[in-house]
Structure formats: structure tokens, C-alpha cells
Scaffold this active site. Sequence first.
Site, PDB file in Angstrom:
ATOM      1  N   SER A 155       0.810  -1.220   0.000  1.00  0.00           N
ATOM      2  CA  SER A 155       0.000   0.000   0.000  1.00  0.00           C
ATOM      3  C   SER A 155       0.844   1.271   0.000  1.00  0.00           C
ATOM      4  CB  SER A 155      -0.945   0.001   1.210  1.00  0.00           C
ATOM      5  OG  SER A 155      -0.219  -0.135   2.420  1.00  0.00           O
ATOM      6  N   ASP A 401      -3.222   7.056  11.310  1.00  0.00           N
ATOM      7  CA  ASP A 401      -2.390   6.364  10.316  1.00  0.00           C
ATOM      8  C   ASP A 401      -1.044   7.075  10.230  1.00  0.00           C
ATOM      9  OD1 ASP A 401      -1.143   5.279   8.110  1.00  0.00           O
ATOM     10  OD2 ASP A 401      -2.852   5.489   6.763  1.00  0.00           O
ATOM     11  N   HIS A 404       1.138   5.547   6.136  1.00  0.00           N
ATOM     12  CA  HIS A 404       0.967   6.082   4.783  1.00  0.00           C
ATOM     13  C   HIS A 404       1.187   7.590   4.783  1.00  0.00           C
ATOM     14  CE1 HIS A 404      -1.261   2.221   4.981  1.00  0.00           C
ATOM     15  NE2 HIS A 404      -0.644   2.046   3.819  1.00  0.00           N
TER      16      HIS A 404
END
Length: 425
Positions: A155, A401, A404
Site C-alpha cells: 500500500s 495512520d 501512509h
Amino acid sequence: MALAKRLQMVHGGGSCLIRWRFHTLIFVLGAVLVTLAAYHSTDSKEILLDYYQNQNQTKDYKSHDHVNVVDHSLLSRCDLFSGKWVYDHNKSYPLYKDRECKFMFDDLACEKFGRKDLNYQHWRWQPHGCDLPRFNAKALLERLRGKRLVFVGDSVNRNQWVSMVCLLDSSIPKPLKYMHLNGPLYTFKATEYNASIDFYWSPLLVESNSDNPSNHSLSDRIVRIKAIEKHARQWGDADVLVFNSYLWWRIPKLKVLRGSFESPNQVYQEVNALQCYKMALKTWSNWLDTHVNRTKTQLFFVSMTATHSRAEEWGMPKDQNCLNETRPIEKEGFWGSGSEPRMMRIIEGAISKLKSKGLKIQMLNITQLSEYRKDGHPSIYRKQWRPLTKEQLSNPRNYADCTHWCLPGVPDVWNELLHAYILHY
């Protein structure tokens, strides 16, 4: 008599004017002929080319603090990965707008999902001793004309792919581009250039039980350590391949499957994750050595990026993480626990062997530059794909998060580095 004299003066003045215009015309025609003759000489072409390149270079340098016209030897004499983050006061960053990119993914669109502090968008990477070439979408698309660029990995690699799509988006007219998702393969097509910029979901490179792009968060991670052909069929024809794989290996042990996932009698063996990572990279490098066209294919491996989940590493209280961070870490050479030096050595060893066999492969060493950017993560400013629990909602740090990256942001610099190597290396 006076009238005649006056007419004579007028006619005489007209004759002088005609003669002056005639001589001027002859002079101009002569100058044009000399210029055309000079233009067709090789030396003059080079002089004109150098002049316009220098003019463009000066203009770009003044407006962006780094250059567009680049000496092709730059990458051999300058370490683009060693440097510092500099706040861009010239307002040449970000390179695109969050809401203006038609292909932005909601888990990366921090501004759209409520982030007010946008300073994270305005930092540029400044290598020591040289300047990073500014991203030139038209030049990259021209280089990719009739070709296929594929990002292969997890990802975070998808994060970089979305960044690349957004960097190119505004340079392609609306009817001449589209995106198509087909299972693990995401395709972005610039039809005018017949160029394809794709992402293929393969977080461990080899086959695994995490190969489903939508359903991969499984408690037991299982790999077929010598099986890569199923994935390679999807990206084997690419002209430029950009790999990454590290995040999913950061557990103590994995299960190695003997046989196939379809077999009713599956036999596993638990293996140390670091040893398993080494074996997977060997399978990957063996495939490249056997199948890659050495005269055509450019290969890149993107090193690991930082996670900023432990704020005590940069002097903050232990219970904090990347949430509410608004500035990069300024201490040069900072390293957090998000990076694994042993994994870096395994990657470097695999790449060194491939280079010795004549493959065009370059590691994009983005680890250090990403370590500084504790401010660049989505934290809570993103679309949540699963409903949040009461415990998470009571303390937003529980669901922040810190792995990312917001877009526009840090991955755009990864792509500026990739762009520099594709165009100039």
C-alpha cells in the site's frame, strides 16, 4: 515660383526617403541571409540551443530554487538521497492540488478529510551539493510514450503510484486518460501517449495469502517462497518496474507453504521473517535475471519508509504519535525504530548481485528523507474503510495512520527522484 520650389523639395525628400528604405531593405535581407547560413551550421545550432537552455535553466532556478535542464552526469556525481527538507517560500509546491486531482484516493486526501494545517505540502527536498530536477510531466510522458510503467508492491507503493498519477493528471487533457481497476491490477492510461502507469498489488512479491487487495489483513501470514510466476505474468512486459516490499515482513515469523494454496493437504513450516525475506528477494532476483530484457527494462527498488508511531523518538511524550505533528524533524541523520537496517542490507545485497549480472537496477533510497517527515502522515485525516470502535473514537491516536502519506506530500518527492533517474540516468 514658390510653389514649384516647394514641390521640388517634396519630391527630393521623397526620393531620399525611397533611397533610405531601399538601402534598409537590402541591409535587412543581407542580415537574414547571413543568419540563415549561420543557422544551418552545426556550431550555430549548438550555440542557440545552449543559449535557450541556459535561459530556461536560469528562469527555473529563480522561480523554483532548482533546475529543469539537468546535466546527465548529475546522478553519477551527486547523492540525491542525502540532503534536507527546505520550506518552499516561492510557492512552487505543492505540484498539484488535493481536490483537483481526478484520481486521488480518499485514504490519502488529507485536506479533503479535514486537515487544516497544510504546511506539509510546501516542503521540498534539497540534496547536499546539487539540486533535484523539478518534475516535468510532459517530458516523462514523452519518455513513456508507447511504454508501460508498473509499481509492484504494497500500500505504500500504491501511495507512490497515486502520487505519480496526480503529478501527470493535469498535463493530460480530460478525454485522453482513464483509470481501470481489475483485482490486484490498477491501470492508468494516457491514451495520447499510449502510455500506461499501473500498480500491481503484491505486498510480499512472492505468492501469499495476502494477495487479495481488498481482503488481506489476516492473522497468519503465509507465503509460497519460491512462487512468483503468477504475479510476474501481470508485470513481466513492463518497460519500467518500480518494486517495494518490506512492511509486511516486519513480524517475527511467517509460515512457508509447501505446495499450493489450492491443495487440500497444506503443509507449513514457520520461518524467521528476516530469513524468509531474504529467500523471497532471491526468488524475485532470480526471476529478473532470467526474464528481464537487459537492453530495454529499467528496474527500481524503493527502500523502506518511516512509520512515526513512537513520538518519544523525537522527544515527545510516549503516548503520542504522528497526530498533530506539523513540522519535519530537523536533526540531520535522525533514525527512528521504523527502519530495519538488516532489511536494508538484504535489499542492497540483492541489487548489487543484479547489477553485476548486467541489469539496469537502482535502489531509490528514500528511507532517510522519509524519516524526517513525521508531519506528512494522514493520521486521522482520511477516509476510514472500517467503522471505528468506541475505544478508537475516545482517543484518536488509537486510529491515527502514521504509515501512509498525505497527498500532495512526501511521495511526490519519491517520484521526483524516480523521474530524475528515468529521464537522466
